[in-house]
Design an enzyme around this catalytic site. Structure first.
Site, PDB file in Angstrom:
ATOM      1  N   GLY A  35       0.825  -1.209   0.000  1.00 32.46           N
ATOM      2  CA  GLY A  35       0.000   0.000   0.000  1.00 32.46           C
ATOM      3  C   GLY A  35       0.854   1.251   0.000  1.00 32.46           C
ATOM      4  N   GLY A  41       1.055   4.558   3.999  1.00 33.27           N
ATOM      5  CA  GLY A  41       1.958   3.643   3.305  1.00 33.27           C
ATOM      6  C   GLY A  41       3.032   4.406   2.552  1.00 33.27           C
ATOM      7  N   ASN A 109       0.890  -3.004   5.307  1.00 27.10           N
ATOM      8  CA  ASN A 109       0.167  -1.755   5.530  1.00 27.10           C
ATOM      9  C   ASN A 109      -1.157  -1.660   4.773  1.00 27.10           C
ATOM     10  OD1 ASN A 109       0.066   1.430   5.940  1.00 27.10           O
ATOM     11  ND2 ASN A 109      -0.028   1.048   3.718  1.00 27.10           N
ATOM     12  N   TYR A 181     -23.691 -10.151   7.582  1.00 25.94           N
ATOM     13  CA  TYR A 181     -22.613  -9.232   7.209  1.00 25.94           C
ATOM     14  C   TYR A 181     -22.899  -7.829   7.741  1.00 25.94           C
ATOM     15  CZ  TYR A 181     -19.436  -6.240   4.623  1.00 25.94           C
ATOM     16  OH  TYR A 181     -18.465  -5.310   4.305  1.00 25.94           O
TER      17      TYR A 181
END
Length: 299
Positions: A35, A41, A109, A181
Site C-alpha cells: 500500500g 503507506g 500496511n 454481514y
C-alpha cells in the site's frame, strides 16, 4: 509474546514518522511496504528511504507503485501486489525473494475498510481476504528472506477497530459473510486477525531473530475511508475532533515499530501512539490465534 516487555518512550500521538526515526541509520537495510501509493503507506516508504533503507514499494498495479516510488528521495523500487488476487501476491513474493536481499522490515500496511455491501474473494469476505489472508500469504512466502536478515521485523497494521470484531472473535463458520454481514464487524474481524497473526508468528519464530508486532496507526483521513458515506465521515469528524492524526503522525507508530533499536527481540505485542498498548482480550487469546493459524493454512 516474548518474555521481553516493550519499553515506554517519549513519543506520543502527535509524534511524526520523521521524528521517531531521527538518528536511525537504515543504510544497507531493505524494507517491503504494501500500500505504498498513498496515505501512511507512502509516508512510511518515504521516511524509511530518507533514513537510508532500500524500500520495495508494493501497490495494486506496477504503474501505481512506480509512480509512488518516483516521488521518493532515496532508493525505492516498485512491485505489483494485488492482495485480493492471491496469484498476484505469490508473484510479488517470488519477485521480491528473487532479489536475494534479506528483508529487514516487512510492513503489511495495505487494506480496505468498511465495504458497504458484502463482497467476496474466492468465497471469503473481502475485508478478511484483503487485510489478513493476502498479507498472510505474502509473509509466509517471504519469511525465509526475513529470517536471512540479522534482526528481521514483521509489522502488521491493525486498528482499534479490532474491538468491533464478533463476540467470538473470528467467525470461522461465516468467513464467507453469507450468514450475516456488517461492514464494521467484518472490518473488526479482519483487524483482529492481524493481531492474532502476530501472536501466531511469534510462537513459531521462537529461537530466531525475527519479530512480529501489530499496531494501530491512529485515525487518519486517507483513501482507506473511501467506502464510508459522507454522512458517516461527517459524524466521525465531529466525534473524533482532536483525535484525528495527520498522515505524518499516522505513519509514526509503523516507523517506530519497524526501526526502534529498543524493540530488538520484542515480539507478539500491540502498539498505539508510538507506545505499547493493550488490545482486546480476544487479541490476547492464544487458543484463538492457534485456531486461526490452522484454519488459514488450509484455505
Amino acid at each position: 509474546m516474548t518474555s521481553l516487555q516493550p519499553p515506554k518512550n517519549q513519543f506520543n500521538k502527535r509524534s511524526t514518522a520523521e521524528e521517531v526515526t531521527v538518528g536511525i541509520d537504515l543504510a544497507g537495510k531493505t524494507a517491503v511496504v504494501t500500500g505504498c501509493n498513498s496515505g501512511i503507506g507512502f509516508e512510511t516508504m518515504r521516511v524509511l528511504a530518507l533514513r537510508g533503507a532500500e524500500v520495495i514499494g508494493a501497490a495494486r498495479s506496477l504503474e501505481t507503485a512506480r509512480a509512488a516510488c518516483a516521488k521518493v528521495k532515496g532508493k525505492a523500487r516498485p512491485v505489483a501486489c494485488e492482495l485480493t488476487d492471491f496469484d498476484s501476491v505469490a508473484r510479488c513474493a517470488d519477485e521480491v525473494a528473487a532479489s536475494a536481499s534479506p528483508i529487514d522490515m516487512l510492513i503489511c500496511n495495505a487494506g480496505v475498510m468498511m465495504l458497504p455491501k458484502l463482497e467476496q474473494v474466492r468465497g471469503i469476505e473481502k475485508q478478511f481476504a484483503t487485510n489478513h489472508l493476502g498479507h498472510f500469504l505474502l509473509v509466509e512466502r517471504l519469511l525465509e528472506r526475513v529470517k536471512a536478515a540479522p534482526k528481521g521485523r514483521i509489522v502488521l497494521l491493525s486498528s482499534e477497530g479490532h474491538r468491533y470484531a464478533p463476540k467470538e472473535g473470528i467467525q470461522f463458520d461465516n468467513l464467507s459473510g453469507e450468514k450475516s454481514y456488517g461492514p464494521l464487524k467484518a472490518y473488526g474481524q479482519s483487524k483482529l486477525a492481524n493481531i492474532l497473526f502476530a501472536v501466531g508468528l511469534t510462537e513459531r519464530l521462537m529461537g530466531t531473530a525475527v519479530t512480529a508486532n501489530a499496531l494501530h496507526p491512529g485515525i487518519i483521513k486517507t483513501n482507506l475511508q473511501r467506502h464510508m458515506s459522507s454522512i458517516v465521515m461527517g459524524v466521525l469528524s465531529v466525534v473524533m475532533a482532536g483525535r484525528i492524526k495527520t498522515i505524518a503522525q499516522g505513519a509514526a507508530t509503523t516507523c517506530l515499530v519497524a526501526t526502534d533499536h529498543a524493540l530488538d527481540g520484542i515480539s507478539g505485542f500491540y502498539f498505539s501512539d508510538c507506545n505499547p498498548a493493550t488490545p482486546s482480550p480476544q487479541a490476547r487469546d492464544a487458543a484463538l490465534a492457534e485456531r486461526l493459524w490452522k484454519y488459514q493454512r488450509i484455505l
